[in-house]
Design an enzyme around this catalytic site. Structure first.
Site, PDB file in Angstrom:
ATOM      1  N   GLU A  76       0.837  -1.214   0.000  1.00  0.00           N
ATOM      2  CA  GLU A  76       0.000   0.000   0.000  1.00  0.00           C
ATOM      3  C   GLU A  76       0.867   1.257   0.000  1.00  0.00           C
ATOM      4  O   GLU A  76       0.365   2.371   0.149  1.00  0.00           O
ATOM      5  CB  GLU A  76      -0.911   0.011   1.230  1.00  0.00           C
ATOM      6  CG  GLU A  76      -2.162  -0.818   1.063  1.00  0.00           C
ATOM      7  CD  GLU A  76      -1.889  -2.299   0.878  1.00  0.00           C
ATOM      8  OE1 GLU A  76      -1.221  -2.890   1.743  1.00  0.00           O
ATOM      9  OE2 GLU A  76      -2.303  -2.868  -0.150  1.00  0.00           O
TER      10      GLU A  76
ATOM     11  N   ASP B 291      -7.099  -4.903  -5.023  1.00  0.00           N
ATOM     12  CA  ASP B 291      -6.261  -5.215  -3.859  1.00  0.00           C
ATOM     13  C   ASP B 291      -6.385  -6.688  -3.455  1.00  0.00           C
ATOM     14  O   ASP B 291      -6.396  -7.014  -2.270  1.00  0.00           O
ATOM     15  CB  ASP B 291      -6.625  -4.302  -2.672  1.00  0.00           C
ATOM     16  CG  ASP B 291      -5.592  -4.364  -1.556  1.00  0.00           C
ATOM     17  OD1 ASP B 291      -4.526  -4.975  -1.754  1.00  0.00           O
ATOM     18  OD2 ASP B 291      -5.859  -3.819  -0.476  1.00  0.00           O
TER      19      ASP B 291
ATOM     20  N   ARG C 247      -7.631 -14.706  -2.350  1.00  0.00           N
ATOM     21  CA  ARG C 247      -8.389 -13.523  -1.905  1.00  0.00           C
ATOM     22  C   ARG C 247      -9.388 -13.074  -2.979  1.00  0.00           C
ATOM     23  O   ARG C 247     -10.398 -12.454  -2.676  1.00  0.00           O
ATOM     24  CB  ARG C 247      -7.380 -12.405  -1.590  1.00  0.00           C
ATOM     25  CG  ARG C 247      -7.976 -11.130  -1.034  1.00  0.00           C
ATOM     26  CD  ARG C 247      -6.888 -10.296  -0.376  1.00  0.00           C
ATOM     27  NE  ARG C 247      -7.310  -8.928  -0.129  1.00  0.00           N
ATOM     28  CZ  ARG C 247      -6.603  -8.039   0.578  1.00  0.00           C
ATOM     29  NH1 ARG C 247      -5.434  -8.406   1.105  1.00  0.00           N
ATOM     30  NH2 ARG C 247      -7.022  -6.820   0.768  1.00  0.00           N
TER      31      ARG C 247
ATOM     32  N   ASN D  85      -8.178 -14.235   3.168  1.00  0.00           N
ATOM     33  CA  ASN D  85      -7.057 -13.312   3.284  1.00  0.00           C
ATOM     34  C   ASN D  85      -5.870 -14.037   3.923  1.00  0.00           C
ATOM     35  O   ASN D  85      -5.466 -15.072   3.408  1.00  0.00           O
ATOM     36  CB  ASN D  85      -7.518 -12.068   4.072  1.00  0.00           C
ATOM     37  CG  ASN D  85      -6.696 -10.841   3.760  1.00  0.00           C
ATOM     38  OD1 ASN D  85      -5.486 -10.875   3.774  1.00  0.00           O
ATOM     39  ND2 ASN D  85      -7.357  -9.737   3.470  1.00  0.00           N
TER      40      ASN D  85
END
Lengths: 574, 274
Positions: free
Chosen positions: A218, A327, A355, A410
């Site tokens: 990020e 993401d 994910r 995740n």
């Protein structure tokens, strides 16, 4: 060579049971000491001495938990079966370790011959009597104020080789710690925290090297996986998760986007000793939500890479989400399992619940896609083609994309049970985000999201995020959680246990066909691994965000799970 | 128009201030009573452009942990205007720059203009919303609350009234004007899922109607029709249902536009125990 002992005053030692006069006692003590020293020098391994050989054969000593995922195949399956469906009603609390920290407790402890090694959030290490919870020593590392992990000051655990523990810190260090003395042996800098790099994973030891990957997807980092000499801390190799100019895959980036393209590696990989390949999941490209700033497939973001553990050279890769706008980090734990093929040989498989909401079965020798299907509702892709590449169906602006930014799953460790032949994953179901991309200029050390995930329900309502309090403020309107059992032969669900809230817990299965997991509601529950039926539960009062694990000391099986800010250990009564 | 009037400063006098946001959305705040000034000091101190910049920055940097509502981290309510480790804007900027070492709050190399934007938004996030809101006379609103609007037949304020609907004693602190207006006009559409009325049938046939306070996989916590706190084990229930329709009628069924503006002004005065 010495080792920590778990002997207790109420259990007389062999030495203590023999009567000597004072002088004899001194002489015997000296003799014993010399004998012990000689024995320690000549014999390998001593108790607590975790050789690479022991790591390779971790499944031969289920009383211990020697790597983050319980073994190189990362299946989080214990062959211990003392705790079984017939005696769960007797399961009771053995001890609790309360952390001096209010950060999320995501670590899985190691257990070696009666000693538990645990990271206390964020970067402290404690050695405990695995039978009683008493602390032998505590090593404290205070991370630099420059550390800026995006999503919580967390740590997921340790690695061990011989009598050295390895700790990766959120301020970018790898620290070797004497497992007996609790003192640091060496400390090396892996990454610059001021530029957004962090280490949140448990390292992986292969042969004489300690392997770590960096977080920071990020922050516009350029990700890498590093190996360090376990004895000296010197860097052995580096694999950049974004290929540089001239390297294969570099053409999947345009302009200079590769320099700030993210592709972190923030969960521990797996290892196949026969193929001598180590497998690592790679994180999202950056800026996270604006693919227009980084046209191309963006290799090796959202991929699994197979590396030579001696050199870091890439053997193969498989990309789950090309040019990811959502993401969808692909850092999940690679779970390795073998099945007989039709020709008398063995299919070496890798199971992966991603994910992005799809479950994949890959040939881990070649990276070839074998089969896959979505395990939660998805609308960003209509399916997978014959090569496993998603057929992307981007939603119009303002529409909700499923799964949302935290994904269908995740970091929560999955499990594979050879007993049931099923793969188990913690999932977020029917949870979505409205993705709003925006152009963003990269600046060192700044978040580089390229937009924001908006709330599908408008202002005033919450959707599940990284944290929750005691009240579930989102409820069924924003999706729920589930434990899902998938048959890897078909990629189809065998059963699912829906839960009110989403879940962040890992999963452990046992040879007694039990499945141990928890949820954000603070429940630690035990299911029948064949059917998903709930057999036992206990409210622990805090979010469970790590993976339960099991070990045995003095013929007694224990189950450890962290909830809230404490680790709870359960066992059967005497 | 002078910049400082882009957002309405709550004063003791001004009846109407109309502002045009840079985004082209009209925000009308009709001011009617001195009591409205409590806790509103920040509105008007910040430039609209800074606030909008802050909204973007918040979405990219803060939202993951603090959520859109600003209250996702335990013990931290960004909309409260009170922060544990910072009181002045300068301190707040410093905290945003350094983070809180050893916690999940990271440092960030924000520029001065970004810090200004973030603080502008944080200081006003309770009070602003990028949609049209009309406020009337809170004294009249207070009368409507207990009278014609019939709000007090279900809602409780400062220890008075029934508990079957959510207690509104501090609703002016925890909801924006626009959110409250939406709740008045469209109670069902804006009802928070957690507040949904539930009906549970026990194994002996007893029916418990109430309002949901919390729920997990195995249990549900409600305040029942007799205002008792009940925790129910789902496995012991014959039936459990949550209603998606709010028992509250839209305010337009009972009140005219001006009265709704009055009621809204009253609700915004409800700040809880100071």
């Amino acid at each position: 060579m010495t080792a920590l002992s778990t002997e207790h005053p109420d259990q007389p030692s062999t030495l203590g049971s023999t009567h000597f006069n004072h002088r004899e006692r001194i002489v015997m003590t000296r003799q014993t000491l010399i004998t012990m020293l000689l024995a320690g020098l000549l014999s390998t391994p001593a108790a607590g001495q975790v050789t690479f050989e022991r790591l390779l054969n971790a499944d031969q000593e289920p009383q211990n938990w020697l790597t983050y995922s319980g073994g190189y195949s990362s299946n989080r399956h214990t062959t211990l079966d003392q705790i079984h469906p017939g005696n769960l009603d007797q399961l009771e609390l053995a001890w609790i370790f309360q952390a001096n920290s209010l950060e999320a407790f995501q670590a899985t402890p190691l257990v070696v011959d009666g000693i538990m090694y645990l990271t206390e959030p964020v970067n402290n290490v404690v050695a405990l009597d695995a039978k009683r919870g008493n602390v032998f020593w505590k090593y404290e590392h205070t991370p630099s104020a420059e550390a800026r992990p995006c999503c919580g000051a967390v740590n997921r655990g340790l690695a061990i080789l011989d009598q050295t523990l390895f700790l990766a810190t959120i301020d970018g260090h790898l620290i070797a710690i004497d497992a007996v003395a609790g003192k640091p042996l060496w400390k090396t800098t892996v990454a610059d925290p001021a530029a957004g790099y962090a280490l949140t994973l448990a390292p992986l030891v292969i042969k004489d090297k300690v392997i770590v990957g960096v977080a920071g997807g990020e922050y516009g980092i350029r990700g890498y996986i590093d190996a360090y000499d376990a004895n000296t801390g010197e860097q052995a190799w580096r694999f950049y998760t974004i290929p540089g100019p001239g390297d294969p895959g570099h053409e999947t980036w345009e302009n200079d986007a590769w320099m700030t393209g993210g592709a972190s590696a923030w969960l521990t990989g797996s290892y196949d000793p026969d193929l001598d390949l180590t497998y690592w999941g790679i994180g999202n490209p950056g800026p996270d939500l604006n693919p227009a700033q980084r046209p191309g497939d963006n290799l090796y973001s959202d991929s699994v890479v197979a590396l030579d553990p001696d050199t870091g050279e890439l053997e193969w890769h498989f990309q789950f989400t090309p040019n990811d706008p959502y993401d969808y980090d692909s850092v999940q734990i690679p779970v390795l399992m073998d099945v007989p093929d039709n020709r008398g040989g063995t299919l070496r498989l890798m199971l992966w619940a991603n994910r992005n909401g799809f479950f994949y079965v890959l040939d881990r020798e070649t990276g070839r896609f074998l089969n896959g299907d979505n395990f939660v509702p998805v609308n960003w892709a209509s399916g997978l083609d014959d090569n496993g590449r998603p057929v992307q169906t981007p939603q119009p602006p303002g529409a909700t994309t499923f799964p949302g930014i935290q994904g269908g799953t995740n970091w929560y460790s999955p499990s594979y049970s050879p007993q049931t032949g099923l793969f188990y994953v913690s999932a977020w179901e029917a949870y979505g985000s409205v993705f709003e991309p925006q152009d963003q200029e990269y600046q060192v050390g700044r978040t580089f999201m390229g937009g924001r995930p908006a709330n599908p329900f408008g202002a005033g309502a919450n959707v599940p995020g990284l944290r929750r309090g005691h009240v579930n403020t989102w409820t069924e309107a924003a999706g729920g959680g589930a434990v899902i059992a998938i048959d890897p032969r078909t990629s189809q669900q065998r059963w699912r246990l829906p839960m009110s809230d989403v879940t962040s817990s890992g999963i452990l299965t046992s040879a007694s066909n039990l499945l141990f997991t928890g949820n954000r509601e603070g429940y630690f529950h035990i299911l029948d691994a064949e059917t998903g039926n709930i057999l036992w539960r206990k409210a622990l009062g805090g979010m469970i965000a790590n993976g339960p694990m099991s070990y045995m000391v003095d013929d007694k099986q224990y189950i450890a799970v962290a909830a809230g800010h404490s680790m709870f250990v359960f066992a059967l009564p005497h | 128009m002078p910049k400082h009037t882009q957002f309405a400063r709550i004063t003791h006098t001004g009846p109407v201030i109309s502002v045009l946001l840079t985004g082209g959305i009209a925000l009308l705040i009709l001011i009617g009573n001195p009591s409205r000034a409590v806790g509103q000091d920040h509105v008007g101190q910040y430039e609209q452009a800074d606030i909008e910049f802050g909204v973007r920055l918040y979405g990219a940097n803060c939202l993951r942990c603090h959520a859109e509502t600003g209250d996702a981290v335990a013990g931290v309510d960004l909309r409260s205007g009170a922060y544990n480790r910072a009181s002045s804007d300068r301190e707040l900027m410093e905290l945003l720059r350094t983070g809180i070492p050893g916690t999940a709050m990271p440092p960030n190399n924000f520029s001065d203009s970004e810090l200004t934007g973030l603080v502008s938004y944080l200081r006003t996030m309770r009070d602003i919303d990028l949609s049209a809101v009309a406020l009337g006379d809170n004294t009249r609103g207070s009368v409507l609350f207990t009278g014609k609007g019939a709000c007090a037949t279900c809602h409780r304020v400062n220890g008075l009234g029934p508990r079957t609907a959510p207690d509104l004693s501090d609703i002016g602190s925890i909801r924006t004007a626009a959110t409250l207006q939406r709740s008045l006009l469209d109670p069902t559409g804006s009802m928070l899922p957690i507040n949904r009325p539930v009906s549970a049938t026990l194994s002996d046939g007893t029916v418990i109607n109430g309002r949901r306070l919390n729920e997990d996989t195995y249990t549900i916590q409600v305040i029942d029709q007799d205002e008792r706190l009940r925790s129910l084990d789902k496995s012991e229930l014959r039936e459990l249902s949550a209603l998606t329709e709010s028992p509250m009628p839209p305010a337009t069924e009972l009140l005219d536009t001006e009265e709704i503006a009055d009621l809204l002004a009253y609700l915004l005065t409800l700040k809880g125990l100071e």
